[in-house]
Structure formats: structure tokens, C-alpha cells
Design a protein around this motif. Structure first.
Motif, PDB file in Angstrom:
ATOM      1  N   LEU A  94       2.567   2.388  -3.226  1.00 24.84           N
ATOM      2  CA  LEU A  94       1.803   2.963  -4.344  1.00 24.84           C
ATOM      3  C   LEU A  94       2.227   4.382  -4.670  1.00 24.84           C
ATOM      4  O   LEU A  94       1.998   4.858  -5.774  1.00 24.84           O
ATOM      5  CB  LEU A  94       0.298   2.955  -4.026  1.00 24.84           C
ATOM      6  N   VAL A  95       2.776   5.106  -3.715  1.00 24.54           N
ATOM      7  CA  VAL A  95       3.243   6.464  -4.006  1.00 24.54           C
ATOM      8  C   VAL A  95       4.723   6.586  -3.683  1.00 24.54           C
ATOM      9  O   VAL A  95       5.225   5.949  -2.767  1.00 24.54           O
ATOM     10  CB  VAL A  95       2.451   7.546  -3.224  1.00 24.54           C
ATOM     11  N   LEU A 147       0.835  -1.199   0.000  1.00 23.60           N
ATOM     12  CA  LEU A 147       0.000   0.000   0.000  1.00 23.60           C
ATOM     13  C   LEU A 147       0.874   1.254   0.000  1.00 23.60           C
ATOM     14  O   LEU A 147       0.671   2.172  -0.800  1.00 23.60           O
ATOM     15  CB  LEU A 147      -0.881  -0.036   1.254  1.00 23.60           C
ATOM     16  N   ASP A 148       1.837   1.298   0.894  1.00 22.90           N
ATOM     17  CA  ASP A 148       2.723   2.465   0.934  1.00 22.90           C
ATOM     18  C   ASP A 148       3.506   2.610  -0.363  1.00 22.90           C
ATOM     19  O   ASP A 148       3.851   3.727  -0.766  1.00 22.90           O
ATOM     20  CB  ASP A 148       3.693   2.353   2.111  1.00 22.90           C
ATOM     21  N   GLU A 202       9.185   7.452   8.575  1.00 21.32           N
ATOM     22  CA  GLU A 202       7.986   7.772   9.356  1.00 21.32           C
ATOM     23  C   GLU A 202       6.960   6.642   9.237  1.00 21.32           C
ATOM     24  O   GLU A 202       6.376   6.202  10.232  1.00 21.32           O
ATOM     25  CB  GLU A 202       7.325   9.065   8.836  1.00 21.32           C
ATOM     26  N   GLN A 203       6.729   6.193   8.001  1.00 15.61           N
ATOM     27  CA  GLN A 203       5.725   5.148   7.802  1.00 15.61           C
ATOM     28  C   GLN A 203       6.105   3.862   8.512  1.00 15.61           C
ATOM     29  O   GLN A 203       5.255   3.203   9.128  1.00 15.61           O
ATOM     30  CB  GLN A 203       5.541   4.884   6.305  1.00 15.61           C
ATOM     31  N   ARG A 215       7.938   8.208  -2.147  1.00 17.87           N
ATOM     32  CA  ARG A 215       8.163   8.900  -0.891  1.00 17.87           C
ATOM     33  C   ARG A 215       9.651   9.144  -0.720  1.00 17.87           C
ATOM     34  O   ARG A 215      10.476   8.322  -1.123  1.00 17.87           O
ATOM     35  CB  ARG A 215       7.711   8.029   0.285  1.00 17.87           C
ATOM     36  N   GLU A 261      10.205  10.074   4.838  1.00 15.82           N
ATOM     37  CA  GLU A 261       8.789   9.703   4.921  1.00 15.82           C
ATOM     38  C   GLU A 261       8.638   8.189   5.044  1.00 15.82           C
ATOM     39  O   GLU A 261       7.785   7.688   5.778  1.00 15.82           O
ATOM     40  CB  GLU A 261       8.029  10.234   3.696  1.00 15.82           C
TER      41      GLU A 261
END
Lengths: 423, 423
Positions: free
Chosen positions: B385-386, B382-383, B395-396, B388, B392
Motif C-alpha cells: 500500500l505504500v 498490505l506492505d 527489512e519488511q 518503499r 525497507e
């Protein structure tokens, strides 16, 4: 449908019921009963025996932002208003691209399924097509969603600011289409919050709510700067809560207001009268330095409350984390408000299952007539080294378990597989 | 050993360094350097290219109770002292059974490996054999542990209360045996806390500390009832901190004191003078309603601090959760102490990597001469998909990642496999 296992649920906010080795019997989508001994009329029917595994109600999350599933964990150095400008709105603008939206929605629904959130109420974005796509995919997923296209026509970036009439027309189109084409997916009116929704838009939405008898979701009194801003925008209306009420947006027993941290006694009385559900989002409120909702006080006042993730103010969609964060936060609040009792874990569990389940009729507990929704939860190998009572197993799952502990998911009477397995 | 990836670490408490597509070069157990372009002398040598994955320092957890890994999540309706009596001590008594202990230790070491905690300092129980077994298994695991048999000879249940002389003799035996037989595993003196350690035992431990130049770990000022109890036990000594000091247990630069919430300015001055490391355990302090350590103030005063899990006051051994809880808690503390700044995420990360690494020489950052310890972290689908930036992604990972995101673990220059794969 008959499941056997160690059943734990919360028939009431202050009551966890434990039934070891019990039979959960369903008929179609609905629970018939929970029995220690299988009644004669069911003998000979197949029983799915989960042994010593827990059988729990599935989670219901009444406040999450579907597009922000991409932003979990991002940008918590800011408070609410600058965080929206810098992180949230640019991400939401991406959902003008329907193909991108479709991919994200499939991942989102897979993820909600994975963490055991089988019912939810979600903000989408302003984009009609993206909202419809999520409704369609949610319908196909086996999960149960209330889904709302966001309305915002003021104080918003150009990429998201709507024309008032178009916003209302798009909303009504979705309402009608959902009614015509979907069976398990509802539309929920979704003004973003007062600062980004003009009086004309709020008034129009209130009218649609009345006309189609719709539920409503929005934000209320999350952050002190926001509260000040609302007061400046509506100097003629005494409180933030009354702004929504003025425009017919506190629909009786059908409204979810997220956060509700900084409220006056008068606002609380009005929210109680309208039977508004206040969604407590402890992770979000810590991440964005918003405050701590006085949940114990609100429950004592008879306000309807639930616990929600608020992805992506909240850093995870896993309701286990929001439940334990609500308990932890209530204990930290006591450091400065010693008269406030800590939140019992059973009550927190109720607030993420049975309490919010009322937005879907009867759901979130194993009571006759309720929807047959369940998670089967196994301990990890480390926890399995010692015998534990079912309530302790529940504690362990909530405090350090994750989707790896969920062995099966049932929604509305059906064993529900991963919605989009090919992703 | 050469790894390539998006490297993030904290050379200083207030500084996150990001090096995209950088080369981390090691020689044996030690880091040689971090390079944007591979220096000529390494060309032609094999490079393990992790693409866009993050390369992070591994976590160091300076405060956890090894036996309590079984109790994560259990019994948080109580505060510290009754919680110890009702849940902790009965579990610790089980470790008189060496075969049970061995099984738990293997699971524990697997779990620490899994969550990326490759260095740790652990309390065991009073049992000499169980303590030695954990030392042996830790040595075999590839992880790096400081391990302490607990000393307790007063105000303890019969099953755990030691004879003072025997406690000291067992301790000295372990010290000598560890020195003789182990290379990567250290012994750390572990008086449980003042209430359960008599003056004679503390004095004897202080002497052993001096004789063998050992580190020390204990608890300090976690809960107000505990602080009162210490004052009643030692009316002749002005403060809790000075009790430890009186018996030589604040060993200069070699002492870890967990919690340290309710301290006077005089105590803080003494802790600073002795260069004691204060282990902030935010999850535990919320779960047991202990309070919030004023971390920002302590850092500003120049006190040495770290973030630790305190399993099982803390509900998870995953340092990601303790890191983010420390940030969240600092924000909640501001609600009543607005002058206290929130804890930046980079500083929290430092306090779980580079800061506590000093207990193992030089570890926890990618600086020349430091131990080559690293985690390779991938985003979930999911992460992913974009796009970063690496910060970031960090952070995730900290806010919603888990062990599934850790693709590889390196400790002291070696790719480290799951310690006990057959479990």
C-alpha cells in the motif's frame, strides 16, 4: 453451535487444559460448556467435527497501533524517541486522508482476522474521521475492537499536534457516536503518552473517563530516555505512574499500560491497587532496545499482565510470535537474573487469550458464560508426519505456525469469514 | 540468464548494496555481473523482468539437524542435555526406518526450498542408509547440501550408539559413494559433539578428514553443563576447543562449530587461527536457555561467523527469523553489556548469505564469479500500500515476511521448482 476437536485452553495462568475429542457447545454468542460426551439434550443437533484439529481460544491483542501496521519491520536501528519522530509520526500523518485510511483499515482487519486476533485494543491516530472509520469497519468485520483516537497536544510534530480543546471535543464526539451507533465496538481513551499530552488534556481525558466510565490505554515507562523526559516535564510528581494517576487516567480495572519496563516498587504497588493491565510487548522491546519487562516478578507480585504485539514497535501482528518471544526473552533475562523463572508456554498463551479477554467481559477461555471465540488449527504436512499430543501441536503452532494453519475462526458464536474478501 | 529487478545484496559484512532496476546477468551456473544498463553484448537476449520486486541472494544455513525438522517447537521447557535425551534422540531413532526417512527428507527439502534456503549443511542421524537417502534426494532437488552422517559411540542411548569401527567404516563408505555418484552434494564429517564421540572415533574422523580433505561440522560450548561435562571427560586437555583440535577436527578453513557461546580468549584465538566458522543460532540459544553468543565481539576479533537455524533447537528453518532474532538478541545483550554494539540488519543478512556461502566456493552475493543463486521477493498486499525503498522492503521481508513472499528461486543458474511437487 457445537464444535468437536482436540480442545486446549488455559482456565488459569498456570494451567493448560487438554480435552481430546471434546464437544464445545455454545448458545448464541456464549459458551454453554465443554464436554467429553455430548449431553443428551444436544443429541441430534448438528456437530461440526474438526477431527484431530486443535480448537483453541482466539487471540486478544491489547496493544497495537492500527496505522503502524504499515511500518512493521521498519527503522529498528533507532530507539523509541527518534524512531517515533522519523518513522512513526510521518506514517500517522498520512491518515488525514480518509480514503487512504479506509483502505489500510480493511487490510488491517483482514490481517488481524488472518492471524487469529479476533479481539484487540488499538491506537488509531489523532484524526477523528480515521478513527471513526476504523470503528465502523471493525463493527462490520465481526471482530471485537476497542478503538481509540489518539490525543496529543505537546511535543508532537505540527502535522499531528492538536489543540487541547479540539482534541477533547473530537474525543467526546466519538464516544457519543460509538455509543449511539455501534454494538460491538468500544471507545477507549488513548492519550499517546505523558510527553505528548499536556496536563490540561490529561485532565480533560480523566474527566471524560469518569463521565462515560471508559477504559484507558497508554504507554508507561518503555525507555529510559522517555522516563527521564517525563521526570523533567513533571518535576512535581514523583513517578511516571503517578502522573497518569494524578489526572485520573489509571481507571480502576479498566486501564492498559503498554511496556511498563522500568518501574519502582512504589509504582508497581500503585498499578496493582488500580488493577492496571500491563501489556508486555517483547518483540517491540527488543527491536527498540527498550529492555525486558520483569514479567515473572510482576506476575508473582499479583500485577495483571498480558502479552501484546505493539505493532509496529513489534514487527508482526501474529500473537504466536509475541507469545514465543515472551518465553524466549524470559529465558534470556535469566542469564543475568538467574532467580527469575522462565515463562511457561501455557502461561504465555494465557496472557494472550484468557488474561486480556477480561477487557471484553468474559472471553479467551472455554468456560461456561464466556464468549464463544475459537480458532481451528491444523498441523502443516510436515508436522502431520508424526503423531503428537494436543499440547505438542499447540507448541508447534505457536513456535512455527502461521495463518496457513488456521482453518476456521469463530468470534462471539459465529463462524467469521474474512472481513473484506474483495481486497 | 538475465533477471531485472531491485537488487539488494551484501558485498561485505558492513555494506548493503542496492541497485534499483538492475540487470543480474549469469552464464551457466555463474554470475557475470550486475548492471544498471544492460551491456551491448546482451541486448536482444531474453530478460526476466521482475519489476519492482526484490532480487536477493538465497539463504545459506550452515547448521541444521535434518531429522529434527519434525521437532520444531517441541520441548523447550528443558535445557540442552535433558532435551537431547527426552526429545531429540527418540526422534532420531525413527530414522532407522528408511521409508520414513525418505518421506521426511522430501518434505524437508521442499520446506528448505520454500523458505529460500537453497544451500545448507545438515546433520543427519547415525543411520548410513538414511544419510545416503538424503544425499541422493538433495542431489535431485536442485538445492546444494553438505550432508553428514552423525558419529556417536559414547554417552548415547542404545538405539543410536555406534560401534566405533563400524561408525568409521560407514562414514568412509558414504564419503566414497558421494564422490563417485554425486556432483552437487558434499559429505561433511559430523561428530555429534565431544560428549558422544570417543577419542578413538574422533581420531579416526580426523584421519578421514585428512585423507579425503573434508569439511567438518560439530557443536562447541553451547551450554555450561555441557562444557563442564567435556572438562570431566577430558581432564588432560585444557579446553573444549582444544579437544577437537587434538583430534584434527578443526580442519583449516573447513570447519563449522555451532553455538560457541562460552569460550575463553585462548579458545577464540585458536578458532581464529584455524579459520573455523562459528554458527550463531540465536533462536536455539534462547529456546534452550543456552546464552547469547557475543557476536559483535567475535566479529571484531576477526572470527568467521554465520547465522544458522539449528533446527530443532531453533524453532523454525526460516532464516528470516534467525536473522531478525540475531539482531533482537544483540540488542537485549546490550542491556547488560552496553559496550557491545547492536548487530546491524545488513550484517545479519550477510551472515546468512555471503558469509556462509564460502562453504560452497563463491556463493551468497551478486559478484562476478559467484554462483547464480537468487530469491525474488514481493511485498504482501498490505506492505504494497505504500511505496518503499528496496532496503525497507528487505527489512519488511526479514521481519515479517515468509515463504508466501518468495515468488521465484534460482540456484546455481537455474530457476528451481519445488523439489517434490507431488507431496
Amino acid at each position: 453451535m457445537i464444535l468437536k476437536g482436540n480442545v486446549v485452553h488455559t482456565p488459569a495462568p498456570d494451567q493448560a487444559e487438554v480435552r481430546e475429542g471434546a464437544y464445545l457447545v455454545g448458545d448464541g454468542e456464549t459458551i454453554v460448556g465443554l464436554y467429553d460426551v455430548l449431553p443428551p439434550q444436544y443429541r441430534g443437533q448438528p456437530v461440526t467435527d474438526y477431527g484431530s484439529a486443535l480448537i483453541l481460544p482466539a487471540f486478544t491483542d491489547l496493544h497495537l497501533h492500527a496505522p503502524q501496521i504499515l511500518n512493521r519491520g521498519i527503522g529498528y536501528d533507532l530507539e523509541l524517541l527518534p524512531w517515533l519522530e522519523r518513522y512513526t509520526f510521518p506514517t500517522e500523518a498520512l491518515f488525514a486522508d480518509l480514503s487512504f485510511a479506509e483502505t489500510v483499515w480493511k487490510h488491517l482487519l483482514n490481517h488481524l482476522w488472518e492471524v487469529g486476533t479476533l479481539r484487540f485494543s488499538a491506537f488509531v491516530t489523532v484524526h477523528k474521521e480515521a478513527a471513526w472509520k476504523l470503528m465502523e469497519l471493525s463493527e462490520a468485520s465481526g471482530l471485537r475492537g476497542l478503538i481509540g483516537k489518539v490525543n496529543m497536544d505537546r511535543n508532537s510534530p505540527d502535522s499531528l499536534r492538536e489543540d487541547t480543546a479540539a482534541s477533547l471535543a473530537d474525543t467526546e464526539e466519538l464516544i457519543c457516536r460509538a455509543r449511539a451507533e455501534l454494538n460491538h465496538t468500544g471507545f477507549i481513551l488513548t492519550p499517546r503518552f505523558v510527553p505528548s499530552t499536556s496536563p490540561a488534556l490529561m485532565e480533560g481525558l480523566g474527566r471524560l473517563g469518569e463521565q462515560y466510565d471508559l477504559p484507558v490505554q497508554s504507554h508507561l515507562s518503555e525507555n529510559l530516555s522517555e522516563v527521564d523526559w517525563v521526570a523533567r516535564l513533571h518535576p512535581d510528581i514523583p513517578t511516571y505512574t503517578e502522573v497518569y494517576d494524578r489526572f485520573g487516567l489509571l481507571r480502576q480495572g479498566k486501564t492498559i499500560m503498554a511496556h511498563a519496563i522500568h518501574l519502582s516498587p512504589g509504582e508497581k504497588a500503585l498499578l496493582k491497587e488500580r488493577k492496571v493491565t500491563l501489556a508486555h510487548c517483547p518483540l517491540s522491546n527488543a527491536n527498540l532496545s527498550s529492555g525486558i519487562m520483569p514479567l515473572a516478578d510482576n506476575l508473582a507480585l499479583g500485577l495483571d499482565c498480558c502479552i501484546a504485539s505493539d505493532v509496529a514497535g513489534g514487527n508482526t501482528a501474529a500473537m504466536t510470535s509475541s507469545i514465543t518471544s515472551a518465553v524466549q526473552t524470559s529465558k534470556l533475562r535469566r542469564l543475568n537474573s538467574p532467580e527469575a523463572p522462565p515463562l511457561p508456554l501455557a502461561t504465555a498463551f494465557y496472557l494472550a487469550t484468557h488474561g486480556p479477554g477480561r477487557f471484553f467481559g468474559r472471553a479467551g477461555a472455554f468456560l461456561p458464560g464466556y464468549s464463544f471465540d475459537a480458532l481451528v488449527v491444523e498441523p502443516d504436512p510436515l508436522d502431520a508426519l508424526v503423531e503428537r499430543a494436543p499440547l505438542e501441536r499447540l507448541e508447534q503452532f505457536l513456535y512455527h505456525g502461521d495463518s496457513r494453519n488456521i482453518a476456521a475462526r469463530y468470534c462471539a458464536g459465529a463462524l467469521t469469514p474474512r472481513p473484506f474478501p474483495s481486497l
